[in-house]
Enzyme design. Structure first.
Site, short mmCIF file in Angstrom:
data_model
loop_
_atom_site.label_atom_id
_atom_site.label_comp_id
_atom_site.label_asym_id
_atom_site.label_seq_id
_atom_site.Cartn_x
_atom_site.Cartn_y
_atom_site.Cartn_z
CG ASN A 1 -1.71 1.23 1.43
OD1 ASN A 1 -1.83 2.03 0.50
ND2 ASN A 1 -2.27 1.40 2.62
CD1 TRP A 2 3.78 1.09 -2.70
CD2 TRP A 2 3.68 2.09 -4.70
NE1 TRP A 2 4.54 0.36 -3.58
CE2 TRP A 2 4.50 0.96 -4.80
CE3 TRP A 2 3.46 2.88 -5.84
CZ2 TRP A 2 5.12 0.60 -6.00
CZ3 TRP A 2 4.07 2.52 -7.03
CH2 TRP A 2 4.90 1.38 -7.11
CE LYS A 3 -0.18 3.45 4.65
NZ LYS A 3 -0.05 3.62 6.09
CD GLU B 1 -2.93 5.81 6.53
OE1 GLU B 1 -2.91 5.77 5.29
OE2 GLU B 1 -2.02 5.31 7.23
CD GLU C 1 -3.34 -2.30 7.52
OE1 GLU C 1 -2.21 -2.51 7.05
OE2 GLU C 1 -4.04 -1.33 7.19
N GLY D 1 2.49 2.77 10.60
CA GLY D 1 3.42 3.87 10.35
C GLY D 1 4.18 4.34 11.59
CB SER E 1 5.36 -1.12 12.08
OG SER E 1 4.94 0.22 12.28
P1 PGA Z 1 2.92 0.75 7.60
O1 PGA Z 1 1.45 0.88 6.95
O2 PGA Z 1 3.52 -0.52 7.05
O3 PGA Z 1 3.65 1.96 7.19
O4 PGA Z 1 2.71 0.65 9.09
C1 PGA Z 1 0.63 -0.24 6.83
C2 PGA Z 1 -0.71 0.13 6.26
O5 PGA Z 1 -1.23 1.21 6.61
O6 PGA Z 1 -1.29 -0.60 5.46
#
Ligand code: PGA
Length: 250
Positions: A8-10, A96, A165, A171, A210
């Site tokens: 997931n590159w966001k 998010e 998650e 993050g 993470s």
């Molecule tokens: P992260 O994000 O690996 O940076 O914790 C995971 C996600 O939000 O899917």
């Protein structure tokens, strides 16, 4: 069951940066077998990345979508737009989206149902905040998000994947421990087995929060962890490839 390792590159990578990544990454994974790989670039990069994934084992994903085919919904992306770009997976209800953009369970449910209707495979994201965990509400939150998220799809739950998650792990560099992940994943497996009357064997329960190339090897051995949804560490093709290699060793 084939494990799924999803990126997931966001809101990262421009079109040219996305192309650059994919050109490197598809070479790295060209001999990888027995596992499903997905990358979810931003909407603006989907059309450029899609042809680069033809004849590779990498699947294309989207990070969100709206539930209606077309119309006056300024700024939204419809399932048929994703279909035309050979998008296979769509991330729905990411924390998010829930916390920054205010998405509620009923909207998430409409998106899940629409994704399935249009032949996309949704990844439903669930997870508790730190406050909810400290109040001992983790299982209640996860149960509510799953039950409301899949409403109307109970018997076909195998058409979706679920990502656990924990919000406090996303993050932050603080991943859930193997014990914490195992406890919630077992709870989710029992829950979806129950609500689908046993039709849940195609649903993978991914862990996200993470995940990196250092902790992936340990986390993937946890019972009922059947893949990962990776944010930060997926932005570097070498790190994401290492996570895939750790998974292949299991
Ligand atoms: P992260 O994000 O690996 O940076 O914790 C995971 C996600 O939000 O899917």
């Amino acid at each position: 069951m084939r494990y799924l390792i999803a990126a997931n590159w966001k809101m990262n990578k421009t079109v040219s940066e996305s192309i650059d990544y994919v050109e490197k990454f598809r070479e790295m994974v060209k001999d990888v077998e027995g596992i499903d790989i997905m990358i979810a670039p931003s909407f603006t990069a989907l059309a450029s990345v899609s042809p680069l994934l033809e004849k590779t084992s990498i699947n294309l994903g989207a990070q969100n979508m709206f539930y209606i085919e077309r119309g006056a919904y300024t700024g939204e992306i419809s399932p048929i737009m994703l279909n035309e770009l050979n998008v296979k997976y769509v991330i729905i209800g990411h924390s998010e989206r829930r916390h920054i953009f205010g998405e509620k369970d009923d909207l998430i449910n409409k998106k899940i149902l629409a994704a399935v209707e249009y032949g996309l495979r949704p990844i439903l994201c669930v997870g508790e905040t730190l406050e909810e965990r400290e109040l001992g509400k983790t299982m209640n939150v996860v149960e509510r998000q799953i039950k409301l998220g899949v409403a109307g799809l109970e018997r076909e739950i195998g058409l979706i994947d679920i990502a656990y998650e924990p919000v406090w792990a996303i993050g932050t560099g603080v991943n859930a421990t193997v014990e914490q992940a195992q406890e919630v994943h077992l709870f989710i497996r029992n829950l979806i087995n129950d609500i689908s009357k046993g039709n849940d064997s195609d649903t993978r329960i991914l862990y996200g929060g993470s995940v990196n190339e250092k902790n992936a090897g340990e986390l993937i051995k946890a019972k009922n962890v059947e893949g990962f949804l990776v944010g930060t560490a997926s932005l570097d093709p070498h790190k994401f490839y290492k996570i895939i290699l750790e998974t292949l060793e299991v």
